[in-house]
Each structure stands twice: as structure tokens, then as C-alpha cells.
Design a protein around this motif. Structure first.
Motif, PDB file in Angstrom:
ATOM      1  N   VAL A  42       0.856  -1.187   0.000  1.00 52.92           N
ATOM      2  CA  VAL A  42       0.000   0.000   0.000  1.00 52.92           C
ATOM      3  C   VAL A  42       0.890   1.235   0.000  1.00 52.92           C
ATOM      4  CG1 VAL A  42      -1.807   1.283   1.205  1.00 52.92           C
ATOM      5  CG2 VAL A  42      -1.822  -1.223   1.244  1.00 52.92           C
ATOM      6  N   CYS A  43       0.631   2.124  -0.941  1.00 56.17           N
ATOM      7  CA  CYS A  43       1.453   3.331  -1.056  1.00 56.17           C
ATOM      8  C   CYS A  43       1.211   4.255   0.130  1.00 56.17           C
ATOM      9  CB  CYS A  43       1.144   4.044  -2.362  1.00 56.17           C
ATOM     10  SG  CYS A  43       1.606   3.061  -3.804  1.00 56.17           S
ATOM     11  N   THR A  58      -8.348   5.583   3.094  1.00 50.89           N
ATOM     12  CA  THR A  58      -7.553   4.648   2.294  1.00 50.89           C
ATOM     13  C   THR A  58      -6.933   3.569   3.171  1.00 50.89           C
ATOM     14  OG1 THR A  58      -7.055   6.253   0.557  1.00 50.89           O
ATOM     15  CG2 THR A  58      -5.509   4.429   0.825  1.00 50.89           C
ATOM     16  N   GLN A  80       4.628  -0.986   3.255  1.00 52.65           N
ATOM     17  CA  GLN A  80       4.198   0.389   2.967  1.00 52.65           C
ATOM     18  C   GLN A  80       5.431   1.279   2.906  1.00 52.65           C
ATOM     19  OE1 GLN A  80       1.724   3.832   5.297  1.00 52.65           O
ATOM     20  NE2 GLN A  80       0.791   1.801   5.319  1.00 52.65           N
ATOM     21  N   GLY A 245      -4.054   1.631  -2.852  1.00 55.22           N
ATOM     22  CA  GLY A 245      -3.897   3.066  -2.651  1.00 55.22           C
ATOM     23  C   GLY A 245      -5.200   3.763  -2.984  1.00 55.22           C
ATOM     24  N   HIS A 276      -8.336   0.191  -5.338  1.00 54.30           N
ATOM     25  CA  HIS A 276      -8.277   1.635  -5.108  1.00 54.30           C
ATOM     26  C   HIS A 276      -9.462   2.123  -4.300  1.00 54.30           C
ATOM     27  CE1 HIS A 276      -5.642   1.107  -8.693  1.00 54.30           C
ATOM     28  NE2 HIS A 276      -4.884   1.869  -7.928  1.00 54.30           N
TER      29      HIS A 276
END
Length: 409
Positions: A42-43, A58, A80, A245, A276
Motif C-alpha cells: 500500500v502506497c 484509504t 508500505q 492506494g 483503489h
């Protein structure tokens, strides 16, 4: 870089269901069967401001992914990043007259505190862009050696034409990609690029900006997309289960990252599912740092709002939907939390065995948290109206809400 402490996840009777989730690349549902260890990337944040409700929504979504997997008795390998050097961070530091590195540390620390308060499960690997640079440089060099990267006045760009699968994450046409590239950190109008969409891999050192030794690349700093690719490949490898993300990352970030990885490895796809979360708005516009229309988690906590109520507010909207934060959304969550706590405070109640399965089924069905909340609401209403004789029911409800929704009653 260290993450934040993990809250204990109670074990529930029985076993959860495999996750069916919407994949952006295919624009449809996929059922994930990760094997004994589920892998998710996950960004993370660019730490130039505090955690707002868009961030929280998010990370809430992907916390649910982890909890569904854990309920199936799998292990979860979660990674992350933190983009702790990038233009927005440098610009904010200059504006405020502070050192960019100090600002990054300050805001990352606050993010950790917010995640801890919200009981978000932490990543096993929490990696900053700066600490990833030694792993990024050889990837850029390899792309250059493969003929997939080129020099433009000392900067190194990736050639999107090197990946035959480019465009298969976002499925946008060229015009839409170009417009979003300009809006989201790209430079499609720079003269000399082979393709307007080609993204930066390595930014040559600029006067007054931080830079690092890039070996044969020269001094500079990494582009945004290659940062996440290096971290993901190092800790997860290719074809991991979920790339996650916000919906604003589908293009260019996830599209470009997938192409980088696919060219580097010769494998496809980078991730089995691209997932997303929707955008959270305030006063009719997307909540964003650039607009300044932000509701901060830390500010709500300072005002005495129970973090459990914040999570219930997030759960009240499906993760893929775009929705508006309002005072009423929060008040509804506060009221719901009060009803649930009152219901589980009694010594007995209606059987909760069916409730456990309802919540499991709701979350396995594309993380349908609103349906899960509705199931608990029905049990709490029965408890208030009729009571029950099952002395284990209140405890089972409390553990279910904790394990699957991350809300401590």
C-alpha cells in the motif's frame, strides 16, 4: 524506518471467507487465493502535512483487507513506503522555513500516532524513499541497460513504450493519461522526451535541493514510481496479491510502477489485483492538501473524538465510493458507537453466531463495511428490544467487531 505498534487481533470461532475484491485493471471482481502468506503493498504518505480523512479512509480499506485475510488463518506480509523526499515536501519546507528532513520526521511521527490511535494494523516493512535509494539506483541502471530508459539533460526517464502491457492498469486513453500526468506530478510537455507520458526515474541534482550518489547515474534523487517498485520487489517480489492506494494513484503511479517492474523482471502482472479507495470530499470538493480543505485525524483526537467513532465513520461508506465528510457523518458514528457499547455491556444477549458469519460475508464481498455495520446494528437493536440468554454473545460481538472492523468496544 519503524512502523507503529500492532493492536491484538482476537481469534474468532470458525474461519473466514476468501476475499472477493474489485480489480481496477479488469474493472471487475476477483477472488483472491493468496496461499498461506498474503502479500500486499500500500502506497504511503508524502509527509508534508498531517493525516487527513482521505488518508484515513484509504488505510482503513486496506486494514480491512488484512483483517479478512487474518480471519482465514493466513499470515499477511504487508509493506508500505514513505515518500520522505519529493517536490511537495521540499516546497512545504521552503514555504515554512524549516528543514525538509525535520518536516518529514515530524509528520511521519504524527502519522504513526494517528494510525496507532485508529488501531490500523502496521506493515511488517515500513520503508522510506531515502533509505531505499541504494536499492533504487541499480534498478534504474538496469532499465537503462535494457534500453528502457534514456538520458535527457542529465535526468533519466523511463520509456513507457518498452512495456507492451503499459496502460493495462488504468485502461485510460492517451489523452486522459496526458491530462492526468500533468495534474499529478508528471511533465508531459517537456521538450526532448520520447513520449510525453514517460516518467522520471532519476532527477539529476539541482542547486539547493537534496541529492545522493547515484553511481553511474550521477548525483540526484529518485522519481516517485521507481521508489515503490524497488521497495515492493525487494520485500514482496512479483505477482503479489494486492497493490493498494487511493483512486488517484491508479494513474500515473500504479500504471507506471507496474511497467517499471514488468520490464525489469520480464514477468506480468506486477500485482494480482489493483485495488483503489475512493476520495473523501469536504464542502463539495475532494479533500486534499493542495486545496487546503482538510479534516485532520489528529485535530479530531485533540478535540476529544473517540478514534473508534472515527473508524465507524469511515466504515459507514463503501471503500470504493467517493463521499463527503460532514459533522453529521461523525455524529452518526458517535451515536452508533454508544449503542454498540451499551449492547455489549450487558451480561448476556441474543445469540451472535449468525452475526459473525454475516460480518464475514459482508467484508469478503468487496469489503462491504456498511453491510457489516448494519448486521451489528440489527444485533444491538435486538439486544435493546428483547435481550437474550446467551452469556457469551456480548463478548463474541465485541471480539468480532474488534477482529474484523478494528473497533474496540
Amino acid at each position: 524506518m519503524h512502523a507503529w505498534p500492532a493492536s491484538e487481533v482476537p481469534a474468532l470461532p470458525g474461519q473466514g471467507r476468501d476475499l472477493r475484491i474489485h480489480d481496477t485493471a479488469t474493472d471487475g471482481p476477483v477472488t483472491l487465493d493468496p496461499g498461506p502468506v498474503a502479500r500486499i503493498y500500500v502506497c504511503g504518505i508524502t509527509p508534508y502535512d498531517a493525516t487527513h480523512m482521505g488518508h484515513a479512509a484509504t488505510y482503513n480499506a486496506f486494514d480491512l483487507v488484512q483483517r479478512v485475510w487474518l480471519d482465514t488463518k493466513r499470515q499477511v506480509h504487508y509493506v508500505q513506503n514513505v515518500t520522505d523526499v519529493d517536490d511537495p515536501l521540499l516546497e512545504r519546507a521552503t514555504r515554512d522555513g524549516v528543514d525538509w528532513a525535520d518536516l518529514a520526521v515530524q509528520e511521519t511521527t504524527l502519522f504513526r500516532e494517528d494510525m496507532t490511535a485508529l488501531r490500523m494494523l502496521p506493515p511488517q516493512h515500513y520503508i522510506g524513499a531515502v533509505e531505499a535509494i541504494p536499492g533504487i539506483v541499480p534498478l534504474v541502471e538496469r532499465l537503462r541497460d535494457l534500453g528502457a530508459a534514456y538520458d535527457l539533460d542529465g535526468d533519466i526517464y523511463f520509456s513507457v513504450d518498452a512495456d507492451p502491457h503499459f496502460g493495462q492498469v488504468s485502461n485510460l486513453d492517451a489523452a486522459a493519461m496526458r491530462a492526468l500526468s500533468a495534474e499529478r506530478g508528471g511533465d508531459p510537455d517537456r521538450p526532448g522526451k520520447k513520449n510525453p507520458l514517460d516518467p522520471m526515474l532519476w532527477l539529476a541534482a539541482r542547486e539547493g535541493e537534496p541529492s545522493w550518489d547515484g553511481g553511474t547515474l550521477g548525483r540526484g534523487r529518485p522519481g516517485w514510481h521507481i521508489e515503490c517498485v524497488a521497495i515492493a520487489l525487494d520485500h514482496l517480489g512479483m505477482t503479489f496479491d494486492v497493490q493498494g492506494g487511493g483512486s488517484d494513484l491508479a494513474f500515473p503511479h500504479h500504471e507506471m510502477g507496474a511497467s517499471h517492474a514488468q520490464v525489469l523482471t520480464g514477468e506480468f502482472p506486477m500485482a494480482k489485483a489493483y485495488v483503489h479507495a475512493g476520495m473523501v470530499g469536504l464542502d463539495g470538493e475532494k479533500m486534499s492538501k493542495s486545496k487546503g480543505n482538510l479534516v485532520f485525524v489528529s485535530a479530531l483526537r485533540r478535540d476529544g473524538v473517540d478514534p473508534a467513532a472515527i473508524r465507524l465513520a469511515l466504515h459507514s461508506h463503501h471503500y470504493r465510493s467517493d463521499w463527503e465528510w460532514t459533522d453529521q457523518v461523525l455524529q452518526d458514528a458517535v451515536d452508533r458507537l454508544g449503542r454498540w457499547r451499551a449492547a455489549v455491556s450487558r451480561p448476556d444477549g441474543p445469540s451472535a453466531d449468525a452475526l459473525v458469519e454475516e460480518v464475514r460475508e459482508a467484508l469478503a464481498n468487496d469489503l462491504d463495511a456498511p453491510a457489516a455495520l448494519a448486521a451489528v446494528d440489527r444485533w444491538a437493536a435486538r439486544q435493546e428490544a428483547e435481550g437474550g440468554t446467551d452469556i457469551g454473545a456480548p463478548g463474541l460481538v465485541s471480539r468480532t467487531v474488534d477482529a474484523l472492523l478494528g473497533v474496540a468496544l
